[in-house]
Structures are given as C-alpha cells and as structure tokens.
Write a protein that holds these residues in place. Structure first.
Motif, PDB file in Angstrom:
ATOM      1  N   ASN A  21       0.921  -1.320   0.171  1.00 38.66           N
ATOM      2  CA  ASN A  21       0.018  -0.050  -0.005  1.00 38.66           C
ATOM      3  C   ASN A  21       0.686   1.192  -0.151  1.00 38.66           C
ATOM      4  N   TRP A  22       1.928   1.121   0.760  1.00 37.42           N
ATOM      5  CA  TRP A  22       2.686   2.556   1.041  1.00 37.42           C
ATOM      6  C   TRP A  22       4.019   2.632  -0.264  1.00 37.42           C
ATOM      7  N   SER A  23       4.624   1.684  -0.385  1.00 37.49           N
ATOM      8  CA  SER A  23       5.820   1.670  -1.332  1.00 37.49           C
ATOM      9  C   SER A  23       5.545   2.404  -2.646  1.00 37.49           C
ATOM     10  N   PRO A  24       4.364   1.994  -3.150  1.00 40.26           N
ATOM     11  CA  PRO A  24       4.013   2.531  -4.633  1.00 40.26           C
ATOM     12  C   PRO A  24       3.732   4.308  -4.460  1.00 40.26           C
ATOM     13  N   LEU A  25       3.801   4.783  -2.951  1.00 39.07           N
ATOM     14  CA  LEU A  25       3.326   6.320  -3.022  1.00 39.07           C
ATOM     15  C   LEU A  25       4.839   7.006  -2.644  1.00 39.07           C
ATOM     16  N   TYR A  26       5.980   5.951  -2.699  1.00 38.29           N
ATOM     17  CA  TYR A  26       7.233   6.721  -2.415  1.00 38.29           C
ATOM     18  C   TYR A  26       7.739   7.334  -3.742  1.00 38.29           C
ATOM     19  N   ASP A 122      16.473   7.707   8.476  1.00 36.27           N
ATOM     20  CA  ASP A 122      16.527   9.324   8.391  1.00 36.27           C
ATOM     21  C   ASP A 122      15.096   9.609   9.158  1.00 36.27           C
ATOM     22  N   GLN A 123      14.872  10.879   8.869  1.00 31.63           N
ATOM     23  CA  GLN A 123      13.604  11.497   9.726  1.00 31.63           C
ATOM     24  C   GLN A 123      12.320  10.694   9.416  1.00 31.63           C
ATOM     25  N   HIS A 124      12.066  10.218   8.013  1.00 28.01           N
ATOM     26  CA  HIS A 124      11.082   9.953   7.939  1.00 28.01           C
ATOM     27  C   HIS A 124      10.695   8.310   8.466  1.00 28.01           C
ATOM     28  N   VAL A 125      11.821   7.425   8.086  1.00 27.18           N
ATOM     29  CA  VAL A 125      11.506   6.070   8.424  1.00 27.18           C
ATOM     30  C   VAL A 125      11.493   6.126  10.202  1.00 27.18           C
ATOM     31  N   ASN A 167       9.107 -11.565   4.823  1.00 30.03           N
ATOM     32  CA  ASN A 167       9.825 -11.975   3.363  1.00 30.03           C
ATOM     33  C   ASN A 167       9.539 -10.796   2.597  1.00 30.03           C
ATOM     34  N   VAL A 168       9.808  -9.536   3.062  1.00 25.97           N
ATOM     35  CA  VAL A 168       9.560  -8.310   2.169  1.00 25.97           C
ATOM     36  C   VAL A 168      10.952  -7.832   1.740  1.00 25.97           C
ATOM     37  N   LEU A 169      11.141  -7.390   0.581  1.00 19.23           N
ATOM     38  CA  LEU A 169      12.423  -6.724  -0.048  1.00 19.23           C
ATOM     39  C   LEU A 169      12.540  -5.622   0.984  1.00 19.23           C
ATOM     40  N   PRO A 170      13.992  -5.526   1.397  1.00 19.97           N
ATOM     41  CA  PRO A 170      14.385  -4.360   2.296  1.00 19.97           C
ATOM     42  C   PRO A 170      14.080  -3.117   1.828  1.00 19.97           C
ATOM     43  N   LYS A 171      14.467  -2.922   0.355  1.00 19.07           N
ATOM     44  CA  LYS A 171      14.358  -1.657  -0.058  1.00 19.07           C
ATOM     45  C   LYS A 171      12.873  -1.109  -0.337  1.00 19.07           C
ATOM     46  N   LYS A 172      11.808  -2.112  -0.767  1.00 20.09           N
ATOM     47  CA  LYS A 172      10.363  -1.854  -0.699  1.00 20.09           C
ATOM     48  C   LYS A 172       9.961  -1.181   0.702  1.00 20.09           C
ATOM     49  N   MET A 173      10.550  -2.045   1.515  1.00 20.76           N
ATOM     50  CA  MET A 173      10.086  -1.641   2.847  1.00 20.76           C
ATOM     51  C   MET A 173      10.569  -0.156   3.368  1.00 20.76           C
ATOM     52  N   ASP A 174      11.809   0.088   3.151  1.00 22.88           N
ATOM     53  CA  ASP A 174      12.166   1.479   3.409  1.00 22.88           C
ATOM     54  C   ASP A 174      11.431   2.394   2.735  1.00 22.88           C
ATOM     55  N   GLU A 175      11.178   2.058   1.379  1.00 22.34           N
ATOM     56  CA  GLU A 175      10.241   3.165   0.652  1.00 22.34           C
ATOM     57  C   GLU A 175       8.937   3.326   1.387  1.00 22.34           C
ATOM     58  N   SER A 176       8.269   2.269   1.913  1.00 27.87           N
ATOM     59  CA  SER A 176       6.936   2.283   2.562  1.00 27.87           C
ATOM     60  C   SER A 176       7.287   3.040   3.736  1.00 27.87           C
ATOM     61  N   PHE A 177       8.232   2.790   4.600  1.00 31.34           N
ATOM     62  CA  PHE A 177       8.372   3.820   5.913  1.00 31.34           C
ATOM     63  C   PHE A 177       8.606   5.209   5.543  1.00 31.34           C
ATOM     64  N   SER A 179       7.530   6.851   2.884  1.00 29.97           N
ATOM     65  CA  SER A 179       6.081   7.382   2.386  1.00 29.97           C
ATOM     66  C   SER A 179       5.382   7.655   3.534  1.00 29.97           C
ATOM     67  N   PHE A 180       5.214   6.629   4.645  1.00 31.51           N
ATOM     68  CA  PHE A 180       4.298   6.756   5.426  1.00 31.51           C
ATOM     69  C   PHE A 180       4.787   7.840   6.590  1.00 31.51           C
ATOM     70  N   GLY A 181       6.137   7.823   6.678  1.00 32.84           N
ATOM     71  CA  GLY A 181       6.829   8.724   7.614  1.00 32.84           C
ATOM     72  C   GLY A 181       6.337  10.171   7.136  1.00 32.84           C
ATOM     73  N   GLN A 182       6.558  10.392   5.755  1.00 33.90           N
ATOM     74  CA  GLN A 182       6.293  11.991   5.305  1.00 33.90           C
ATOM     75  C   GLN A 182       4.677  11.985   5.658  1.00 33.90           C
ATOM     76  N   MET A 183       3.655  11.269   5.608  1.00 26.55           N
ATOM     77  CA  MET A 183       2.472  11.386   5.680  1.00 26.55           C
ATOM     78  C   MET A 183       2.156  11.796   7.272  1.00 26.55           C
ATOM     79  N   LEU A 184       2.961  11.082   8.027  1.00 29.19           N
ATOM     80  CA  LEU A 184       2.694  11.264   9.700  1.00 29.19           C
ATOM     81  C   LEU A 184       3.383  12.675   9.985  1.00 29.19           C
ATOM     82  N   LYS A 185       4.404  13.279   9.269  1.00 30.34           N
ATOM     83  CA  LYS A 185       4.987  14.410   9.551  1.00 30.34           C
ATOM     84  C   LYS A 185       3.731  15.772   9.301  1.00 30.34           C
ATOM     85  N   GLY A 186       3.048  15.494   8.344  1.00 32.55           N
ATOM     86  CA  GLY A 186       1.854  16.278   7.908  1.00 32.55           C
ATOM     87  C   GLY A 186       0.694  16.340   8.865  1.00 32.55           C
TER      88      GLY A 186
END
Length: 196
Positions: A21-26, A122-125, A167-177, A179-186
């Motif tokens: 859900n969140w990685s495509p928003l990255y 980083d700040q978002h993750v 069993n999730v790709l680490p890079k995709k997991m980072d991307e989702s965190f 994206s989600f962290g950016q949303m949380l900041k708002g």
C-alpha cells in the motif's frame, strides 16, 4: 456533532500489505541513481559520489562542505570493504565517529556497504518506526549520539527481524516507511487521536 466516521490506515494488518500500500506512494529525486550505482558502490568512486548525491535529495547538486565529507569517506573505502567482509561496530565507530556528527550520512555508509543488512535511516523512517512501536508521531532526535544509539540498538534489528519474518524486500520496506513517515509529519500538529 456526533460524527460516526474514523480514518483507517491501509496496511496495518500485516507488513506485506503495508508495503504494497505504501511503497507505490514513494517518490524521491533521481531514484535511478540508487538503482544504477548501489551494486558497485565500493568499487567505483563515481558510484559512491552518485549515491551520496541521491541521498542528499537534490539531484546532481551536492554542496562543497558535504562533498568534502563524502570524499573523506571515499578515502576510507578499504575500511568499508573490510567492514563488509567482517563487520565490527567498534571499527566503524573508530573510523567514522557516527555518534559525533552527520550521523544519518555515516549510517548511509553502512547501507551502501551492505544494503540487505543495514537499512537506510532518516527522519521519515524514524517517524514510521516510532509510530509502529509506540503509536505516537515523534521527530528524530537532534543529538547525533541519540540517533546513532537508536539505530544501533533498536532500529536495525527491528527492521531486519520484521523484514525476514514477512519476506519483504528491504528497499521496498524502506520506501513504504519513508512514504508513511512523510504523511505522519503532516499530521503531527493536528488534534488527532491515535488508538490501537
């Protein structure tokens, strides 16, 4: 007023759903730089510099002071290769002093040295991590030492454990965190209630 509605965040039932859900928003500037250069970063000064340009998030621009630090890190590329062969926190701390300054960039050295073992920090993750663990929106500490201790003693193992369990790709997991962290900041300063 009696409003019966609430907001449900997609993907909290399991990590795979969260990532899908969140990685495509990255979105991140020059993402191709990461994909092109990550595989040979310790063998190519150009790739090393390009990855730090990517991390900087400003396209091809990297300011003189930051570039000086990147080149100083490249001068220790043999140490990074040694750390890749046999990792030691003590050696990393002695050579790069991440607890003293520029912690996020120095932790990025660990990631480029071994992307599957050392997640990006980083700040978002951090915001995402803190939300998952504690249900609160909190900013990354200002203190270099605090950032480093959180990464070393908490975040790295937490990230790797849930990544392997799901069993999730680490890079995709980072991307989702990210994206989600950016949303949380708002959302941080809004009067919202977070419940489990």
């Amino acid at each position: 007023m009696g409003n019966p509605y609430n907001i449900k965040i997609q993907g909290f039932e399991n990590l795979s759903d969260f990532v899908s859900n969140w990685s495509p928003l990255y979105t991140y500037p020059s993402e191709d730089k990461y994909n092109i250069h990550i595989s040979n970063v310790l063998d190519s000064k150009e790739s090393f510099i390009e990855l730090f340009k990517w991390k900087n998030g400003t396209g091809d621009v990297i300011y003189e002071k930051k570039m000086k630090g990147v080149l100083e890190h490249w001068d220790k590329v043999e140490v990074l290769k040694e750390l890749k062969r046999e990792f030691s926190w003590e050696l990393f701390e002695k050579e790069f002093e991440p607890q003293k300054s520029s912690t996020v960039w120095k932790l990025f050295l660990l990631h480029i040295m071994n992307p599957d073992e050392f997640p990006i920090f980083d700040q978002h993750v951090f915001r995402s991590y803190n939300f998952f663990k504690n249900g609160i929106i909190e900013e990354i500490p200002n203190s270099s030492k605090s950032k480093y201790v959180i990464y070393k003693t908490e975040y790295k193992d937490w990230f790797n454990n849930i990544q392997k369990e799901n069993n999730v790709l680490p890079k995709k997991m980072d991307e989702s965190f990210f994206s989600f962290g950016q949303m949380l900041k708002g959302l941080k300063n809004y009067p919202i209630q977070i419940s489990k």
